[in-house]
Motif scaffolding. Sequence first.
Motif, PDB file in Angstrom:
ATOM      1  N   PHE A   8       0.855  -1.174   0.000  1.00  0.00           N
ATOM      2  CA  PHE A   8       0.000   0.000   0.000  1.00  0.00           C
ATOM      3  C   PHE A   8       0.889   1.222   0.000  1.00  0.00           C
ATOM      4  N   ASP A   9       0.299   2.374  -0.375  1.00  0.00           N
ATOM      5  CA  ASP A   9       1.033   3.635  -0.402  1.00  0.00           C
ATOM      6  C   ASP A   9       0.501   4.545   0.695  1.00  0.00           C
ATOM      7  N   GLU A 133       5.141   9.986  -1.687  1.00  0.00           N
ATOM      8  CA  GLU A 133       4.496   8.909  -0.945  1.00  0.00           C
ATOM      9  C   GLU A 133       5.508   7.877  -0.480  1.00  0.00           C
ATOM     10  N   ILE A 134       5.047   7.032   0.442  1.00  0.00           N
ATOM     11  CA  ILE A 134       5.880   5.946   0.954  1.00  0.00           C
ATOM     12  C   ILE A 134       5.174   4.653   0.582  1.00  0.00           C
ATOM     13  N   ARG A 135       5.879   3.753  -0.099  1.00  0.00           N
ATOM     14  CA  ARG A 135       5.300   2.456  -0.462  1.00  0.00           C
ATOM     15  C   ARG A 135       5.748   1.429   0.568  1.00  0.00           C
ATOM     16  N   VAL A 136       4.774   0.737   1.149  1.00  0.00           N
ATOM     17  CA  VAL A 136       5.053  -0.309   2.129  1.00  0.00           C
ATOM     18  C   VAL A 136       4.694  -1.646   1.489  1.00  0.00           C
ATOM     19  N   THR A 137       5.648  -2.583   1.523  1.00  0.00           N
ATOM     20  CA  THR A 137       5.460  -3.888   0.904  1.00  0.00           C
ATOM     21  C   THR A 137       5.768  -4.984   1.913  1.00  0.00           C
ATOM     22  N   ASP A 142      -1.718  -8.924   7.333  1.00  0.00           N
ATOM     23  CA  ASP A 142      -1.975  -8.468   8.709  1.00  0.00           C
ATOM     24  C   ASP A 142      -0.915  -7.471   9.164  1.00  0.00           C
ATOM     25  N   ASP A 143       0.341  -7.679   8.737  1.00  0.00           N
ATOM     26  CA  ASP A 143       1.414  -6.745   9.080  1.00  0.00           C
ATOM     27  C   ASP A 143       1.111  -5.361   8.502  1.00  0.00           C
ATOM     28  N   LEU A 144       0.638  -5.327   7.279  1.00  0.00           N
ATOM     29  CA  LEU A 144       0.325  -4.049   6.633  1.00  0.00           C
ATOM     30  C   LEU A 144      -0.822  -3.344   7.363  1.00  0.00           C
ATOM     31  N   GLN A 145      -1.819  -4.116   7.780  1.00  0.00           N
ATOM     32  CA  GLN A 145      -2.943  -3.522   8.511  1.00  0.00           C
ATOM     33  C   GLN A 145      -2.497  -3.031   9.888  1.00  0.00           C
ATOM     34  N   ASP A 163      -3.579   4.240   0.245  1.00  0.00           N
ATOM     35  CA  ASP A 163      -4.260   3.795  -0.961  1.00  0.00           C
ATOM     36  C   ASP A 163      -3.424   2.780  -1.727  1.00  0.00           C
ATOM     37  N   ASN A 164      -3.969   2.310  -2.853  1.00  0.00           N
ATOM     38  CA  ASN A 164      -3.352   1.274  -3.683  1.00  0.00           C
ATOM     39  C   ASN A 164      -3.077   0.001  -2.884  1.00  0.00           C
ATOM     40  N   PHE A 165      -3.973  -0.331  -1.968  1.00  0.00           N
ATOM     41  CA  PHE A 165      -3.804  -1.529  -1.163  1.00  0.00           C
ATOM     42  C   PHE A 165      -4.030  -2.748  -2.046  1.00  0.00           C
ATOM     43  N   LYS A 166      -3.008  -3.588  -2.136  1.00  0.00           N
ATOM     44  CA  LYS A 166      -3.100  -4.795  -2.999  1.00  0.00           C
ATOM     45  C   LYS A 166      -2.628  -6.001  -2.226  1.00  0.00           C
TER      46      LYS A 166
END
Length: 166
Positions: A8-9, A133-137, A142-145, A163-166
């Motif tokens: 997500f960004d 923006e910062i992209r988190v991968t 669950d870690d992203l949430q 946004d851009n949650f994939k």
Amino acid sequence: MAAKEHQFDISAKLDMQEMKNAVIQAQKEIDNRYDFKGISKEIDLNIGAKTLILVSSSDNKIDAMMDILISKMNKRGISINSLEEIKKEDSSGGNRKYTFKIVDSIEKDEAKKIQIEIKNLKLKVTAVNQGDEIRVTGKNIDDLQTIMKHLRSLELKAPLVFDNFK
């Protein structure tokens, strides 16, 4: 087979059309309020300069205008953090003038702070600064949430958008 990467960004994008709508609605409400009859009142949104200026007869009136504007912003999903007060000053005709900067990006210092916060959670993710923006991968959704929840709990200047949650 490799596990799917999720991402997500994080940004501070502001929907300027929604901001404009909130200002128009606030202006209408102020124009119709009895306590503002016969006094000067002005809300000036300058999208190009990314500023918002409130002018009225007193600090109390500007506070009342601000309360109305904030309620309209909230109804449209716009964070109060989108406005940063720059200055309060006397204006012509004995009026008061408040100037706000519209915040629609994450400043470098705050981006670093966000990346440090993510790193301190010790989750198996990567956070890369990509300018605005910062992209988190990461592999675990669950870690992203967890990261989103943690960042929402912080007192940051920028109004964060995920946004851009994939």
